[in-house]
Enzyme design. Structure first.
Site, PDB file in Angstrom:
ATOM      1  N   GLU A 108       0.825  -1.215   0.000  1.00 14.56           N
ATOM      2  CA  GLU A 108       0.000   0.000   0.000  1.00 14.56           C
ATOM      3  C   GLU A 108       0.856   1.259   0.000  1.00 14.56           C
ATOM      4  O   GLU A 108       0.477   2.279  -0.603  1.00 14.56           O
ATOM      5  CB  GLU A 108      -0.943  -0.026   1.205  1.00 14.56           C
ATOM      6  CG  GLU A 108      -2.014  -1.114   1.073  1.00 14.56           C
ATOM      7  CD  GLU A 108      -2.904  -1.212   2.282  1.00 14.56           C
ATOM      8  OE1 GLU A 108      -4.128  -1.102   2.120  1.00 14.56           O
ATOM      9  OE2 GLU A 108      -2.376  -1.400   3.400  1.00 14.56           O
ATOM     10  N   GLU A 128      -3.782  -9.346   4.072  1.00 18.21           N
ATOM     11  CA  GLU A 128      -4.435  -8.901   5.304  1.00 18.21           C
ATOM     12  C   GLU A 128      -5.608  -9.773   5.725  1.00 18.21           C
ATOM     13  O   GLU A 128      -5.800 -10.050   6.918  1.00 18.21           O
ATOM     14  CB  GLU A 128      -4.900  -7.444   5.155  1.00 18.21           C
ATOM     15  CG  GLU A 128      -3.786  -6.414   5.240  1.00 18.21           C
ATOM     16  CD  GLU A 128      -3.139  -6.105   3.893  1.00 18.21           C
ATOM     17  OE1 GLU A 128      -2.452  -5.079   3.782  1.00 18.21           O
ATOM     18  OE2 GLU A 128      -3.321  -6.900   2.931  1.00 18.21           O
TER      19      GLU A 128
END
Length: 246
Positions: A108, A128
């Site tokens: 990210e 995640e």
């Protein structure tokens, strides 16, 4: 700036290197603070940024030991998402030099940059959901915008990890080079960026971020500003003079 982030401020660019080898450059609270300070520097004195990790790893993700202790209020503070949004909003273009793994928050972080260059051992992924959480620092929308929804779903929902050639084919990275050429490739990209007028670059970055409904009004106002600059006059005059030469 000292600590986990080494910052080299040059006349026309800034090079920042993440150096937490004992954690494979995992993002912890200290690194978040240092990256905010880097953003402040680039907001106050805009320059292009080259952001790199160590040899063989970019950022392995968030520091799981700290992440495990976070609760609802920590999530609502947007610790990583706020940082990455600030990075994405920097006035001038940013380049992530990605060697090795860019996973979770590390991916990210790279998605928030304007460009990414990679090596053959680069890997991008967002695991995640396997840890019982959401990729909440930009992957659900930045990755979708970068590579398209079908591939983003494979990464986010099915745990697909993209290798360097897959990233290149999806235009997630602009170039794949050998590790020794990674930083030179990032600098070559910055050199290309710096051929353009800095104010024009800043307004173009803003134009790329404004909502669709703000066009063309924003574009017209931004163009009006640029039409009045000496740099526009100088560059267009030089262009016409080159064309007129026999």
């Amino acid at each position: 700036m000292s600590g986990a982030l080494h910052v080299d401020v040059r006349e026309d660019r800034v090079v920042a290197t993440i150096d937490r080898p004992e954690t494979r450059n995992a993002i912890d609270a200290g690194l978040v603070a240092e990256l905010h300070e880097l953003c402040r520097l680039l907001e106050d004195e805009p320059r292009p940024l080259v952001l790199a990790g160590g040899d063989g790893v970019f950022v392995s993700g968030a520091d799981i030991r700290q992440l495990r202790e976070r609760r609802r209020d920590d999530a609502l503070r947007g610790i990583n998402s706020g940082l990455f949004d600030r990075l994405a909003r920097l006035p001038l273009p940013t380049v992530a030099a990605v060697d090795g793994h860019a996973l979770g928050g590390g991916a990210e972080l790279a998605y928030a940059c304007d460009f990414r260059v990679a090596t053959p051992r680069t890997r991008f992924g967002n695991p995640e959901a396997g840890l019982g959480i959401l990729a909440a620092a930009g992957a659900t929308w930045r990755l979708r915008d970068l590579v398209g929804e079908p591939l983003a779903k494979e990464v986010l929902l099915a745990g697909r990890v993209l290798d360097a050639q897959e990233c290149l084919a999806a235009h997630l990275v602009t170039e794949v080079v050998e590790p020794a050429d990674l930083l030179p490739a990032a600098h070559r990209l910055v050199d290309r960026v710096l051929r353009s007028d800095l104010l024009a670059l800043r307004l173009t970055k803003l134009a790329l971020r404004v909502p669709a409904g703000a066009h063309p009004a924003f574009d017209d106002v931004a163009q009006a500003v640029l039409f009045e600059t000496e740099e526009k006059e100088r560059r267009m005059t030089a262009f016409l003079e080159r064309r007129s030469r026999p």
